[in-house]
Design an enzyme around this catalytic site. Structure first.
Site, mmCIF file in Angstrom:
data_model
loop_
_atom_site.group_PDB
_atom_site.id
_atom_site.type_symbol
_atom_site.label_atom_id
_atom_site.label_comp_id
_atom_site.label_asym_id
_atom_site.label_seq_id
_atom_site.Cartn_x
_atom_site.Cartn_y
_atom_site.Cartn_z
ATOM 1 N N HIS A 195 1.040 -1.125 0.245
ATOM 2 C CA HIS A 195 0.006 0.169 0.245
ATOM 3 C C HIS A 195 0.871 1.452 -0.122
ATOM 4 O O HIS A 195 0.409 2.001 -0.363
ATOM 5 C CB HIS A 195 -1.122 0.220 1.027
ATOM 6 N N GLU A 436 -12.591 -9.699 -4.610
ATOM 7 C CA GLU A 436 -11.049 -10.161 -4.293
ATOM 8 C C GLU A 436 -10.102 -11.294 -3.749
ATOM 9 O O GLU A 436 -9.018 -11.635 -3.639
ATOM 10 C CB GLU A 436 -10.036 -8.978 -3.701
ATOM 11 N N ASP A 460 -5.164 -8.030 -4.483
ATOM 12 C CA ASP A 460 -5.337 -9.547 -3.330
ATOM 13 C C ASP A 460 -5.446 -10.688 -4.366
ATOM 14 O O ASP A 460 -5.197 -11.630 -3.864
ATOM 15 C CB ASP A 460 -6.463 -8.859 -2.858
ATOM 16 N N ARG A 470 2.070 -9.898 -1.410
ATOM 17 C CA ARG A 470 2.671 -8.942 -2.421
ATOM 18 C C ARG A 470 2.919 -8.618 -1.488
ATOM 19 O O ARG A 470 3.991 -7.587 -2.017
ATOM 20 C CB ARG A 470 0.840 -8.175 -2.231
ATOM 21 N N CYS A 507 -10.629 -2.235 -9.805
ATOM 22 C CA CYS A 507 -10.078 -1.008 -9.412
ATOM 23 C C CYS A 507 -8.712 -1.871 -8.336
ATOM 24 O O CYS A 507 -8.019 -0.550 -7.771
ATOM 25 C CB CYS A 507 -10.552 -0.811 -7.674
HETATM 26 C C1 PEP Z 1 -7.073 -4.872 -4.669
HETATM 27 O O1 PEP Z 1 -6.384 -5.850 -3.671
HETATM 28 O O2 PEP Z 1 -6.515 -4.835 -5.575
HETATM 29 C C2 PEP Z 1 -7.830 -3.472 -3.878
HETATM 30 C C3 PEP Z 1 -7.756 -2.533 -4.656
HETATM 31 O O3 PEP Z 1 -7.393 -3.251 -2.617
HETATM 32 P P1 PEP Z 1 -5.912 -3.040 -1.637
HETATM 33 O O4 PEP Z 1 -5.059 -2.810 -2.697
HETATM 34 O O5 PEP Z 1 -6.520 -2.015 -0.701
HETATM 35 O O6 PEP Z 1 -5.665 -4.016 -0.792
HETATM 36 MG MG MG Z 2 -7.396 -5.409 -1.664
#
Ligand code: PEP
Ligand code: MG
Length: 545
Positions: A195, A436, A460, A470, A507
């Protein structure tokens, strides 16, 4: 990738946020770096160092107190007075001086040891007020250690825009930084899918990770050039490198001017397929970038970022104001707010999430909300109240079953009934889920019937489909979001949404990957939500299809 190049001060890392910047360096040292016990023959000198660090700490606390009085009033500032008093506490200080003298240890070690011993003692007391002082004494010891080490606190107000260099940065550290003061990020460790990396891209800041720097050899103020496109980092660069950097920055500027032509245009392919092109944000400020880049809505508001930059839970009112402000800024455009997705790398001490063997597979996302319904309800109340101010949609993260969705809907109905009873204006907006987890994909036919939309979280989904953490920088070469299995999962989720008459978007970071834009459009993806700085590039790509 982690190569140090020939030439004394050129390094290579992994580029994760495009762009080139030059400027002075500001080093952020890890506040949790372990304290080493060292033997010293000069206890007198260590005692003197401790005395200086105490004075410095008191000055810092007085400054913090004055600032907090202005911003939060006398009551909110009181904590800094308590810290100053603790620094004058005879028994605590004598414990440190004694250890230096009798055990011939360095002052850092003695301060940390006294901090541990005293906070343990406070934590065991019956009196609630005294128990609460355990964290304060620990804080004070950490401050002393930082001052003994010469680690300066970041004074964001006074700092000139700088290239931030750190061992690693957590999302909560990153979110607290003043974006206007950051020219680029450089870290020794870190993962491209974390993140922190996502935040760098969202803030549109050039970033390079995995740079094999010795932090002790980097001085604050040292000039540097960072190329977030190639992964090059130069410390004390020669004039020629600076000249080239300047030329590249001008080229970039021209490129972004050209992209401005895309503003106001429809996001539609040459054969008439319309895509909803939205932006991902982490807070109210980012909504400004979304608008500047002509995003057609907000496809993912990571609401947990509101919880990271603080020491206690945000209240319902604070959240309501933030959501309402974003809705008002977006003036009728869709705003999809994801409920709290805390856990894994997104942590705040006050959540007391505890240590887990496998945090990515752990207590996170909707699991925390379902286990701690009061926390969830506070956020839902804020969301339902904000919903009357624009086109809001709520989205739930980390879903694995239809039962979870049913439970969530029950809680939402309960919150609505409670607000209605109190005659507080509110409404239940559209409700969708993040796809996800492989489980959500495999039952997406069933899930589609219970929700209004799907938003596919490829970050995810890749992690869980490929069984690759990740966050683990060692596995980056294996983390392949283009993997056939991931693409098949995306296709399956989109098809199942459409069969039920629902829309599906993406997203995760993959949404912005131009190599896959055509694939996604062909799959029938209805919406793509990307970092604000990627919106116009993606519009151009889609319009060329
Ligand atoms: C994802 O997992 O692709 C997502 C958009 O959420 P985050 O990256 O905040 O886990
Ligand atoms: Mg996610």
């Amino acid at each position: 990738m982690k190569r140090r190049c020939t030439g004394l001060r050129k390094y290579m890392g992994k580029p994760i946020g495009k762009g080139i910047r030059s400027g002075p360096v500001a080093v952020i040292r890890d506040a949790n770096e372990p304290v080493k016990r060292k033997r010293t023959d000069n206890s007198q000198e260590e005692a003197e160092r401790l005395k200086t660090a105490c004075e410095e700490s008191k000055k810092q606390l007085e400054k913090l107190y004055q600032k907090a009085v202005k911003e939060a009033g006398e009551a909110g500032a009181a904590i800094f007075k308590i810290h100053q008093m603790l620094l004058e506490d005879g028994s605590y200080l004598s414990a440190i001086y004694n250890q230096i003298e009798t055990e011939h240890v360095n002052a850092e070690y003695a301060a940390a040891a006294a901090g541990d011993a005293f906070s343990e003692r406070f934590a065991g007391m019956d009196d609630e007020y005294m128990r609460a002082r355990a964290a304060d004494i620990k804080d004070i010891s950490n401050r002393l250690v930082r001052n003994l080490r010469g680690q300066k606190e970041m004074d964001w107000e006074a700092m000139e825009p700088s290239i931030i260099i750190a061992d690693d940065l957590s999302p909560s550290e990153t979110i607290q930084m003043d974006k206007d003061k950051i020219l680029a990020f450089v870290t020794v460790h870190g993962s491209a899918n974390s993140h922190t990396a996502i935040l760098a891209r969202m803030m549109n800041i050039p970033a390079v990770i995995g740079v094999p720097l010795e932090l002790d050899s980097v001085r604050n103020g040292m000039p540097a050039v960072v190329n977030g496109t190639t992964g090059e980092v130069f410390l004390e660069p020669e004039e020629e490198i600076c000249r080239q950097a300047q030329a590249r920055m001008e080229e970039e500027e021209e490129g972004s001017c050209l992209l401005q032509e895309q503003k106001g245009k429809e996001t539609v392919t040459t054969y008439g397929k319309k895509i909803h092109l939205y932006a991902n944000i982490g807070g109210v400020k980012d909504a400004g970038s979304a608008l500047e880049n002509d995003a057609e809505g907000i496809g993912l508001f990571r609401s947990e970022f509101l919880y990271l930059d603080r020491t206690d839970f945000p209240t319902e009112e604070e959240q309501f104001q933030a959501y309402k402000q974003v809705l008002q800024m977006m003036a009728g455009k869709k705003v999809i707010i994801r409920t709290l997705d805390m856990g894994a790398d997104k942590k705040a001490d006050y959540f007391n999430l505890g240590k887990e063997e496998n945090p990515a597979l752990g207590y996170r996302g909707i699991r925390i909300c379902l286990k701690q319904p009061e926390l969830f309800k506070t956020q839902l109340r804020a969301l339902l109240r904000a919903a009357v101010f624009g086109d809001l949609a709520i989205m739930y993260p980390m879903i694995i079953s239809v039962e979870e969705v049913k439970k969530i809907h029950e809680i939402v109905e309960g919150v609505k009934a409670e607000l209605d009873e109190r005659e507080i204006p509110c409404k239940i907006p559209e409700q969708g889920i993040m796809i996800e987890t492989p489980a959500a994909v495999m039952i997406s036919d069933e899930l589609a019937g219970s929700v209004d939309f799907f938003s596919i979280g490829t970050n995810d989904l890749t992690q869980y489909t490929l069984a690759i953490d990740r966050q683990n920088e060692k596995l980056e070469d294996f983390y392949d979001p283009h993997h056939k299995a991931v693409l098949k999962m995306i296709r399956m989720a989109v098809e199942n949404a459409h069969k039920a008459g629902k829309w599906a978007g993406i997203c995760g970071e993959l949404a912005a990957d131009p190599e896959l834009t055509e694939t996604f459009v062909n799959m029938g993806v209805d919406e793509l939500s990307v970092a604000p700085a990627m919106v116009l590039k993606l519009r151009k790509r889609i319009r060329e299809l």
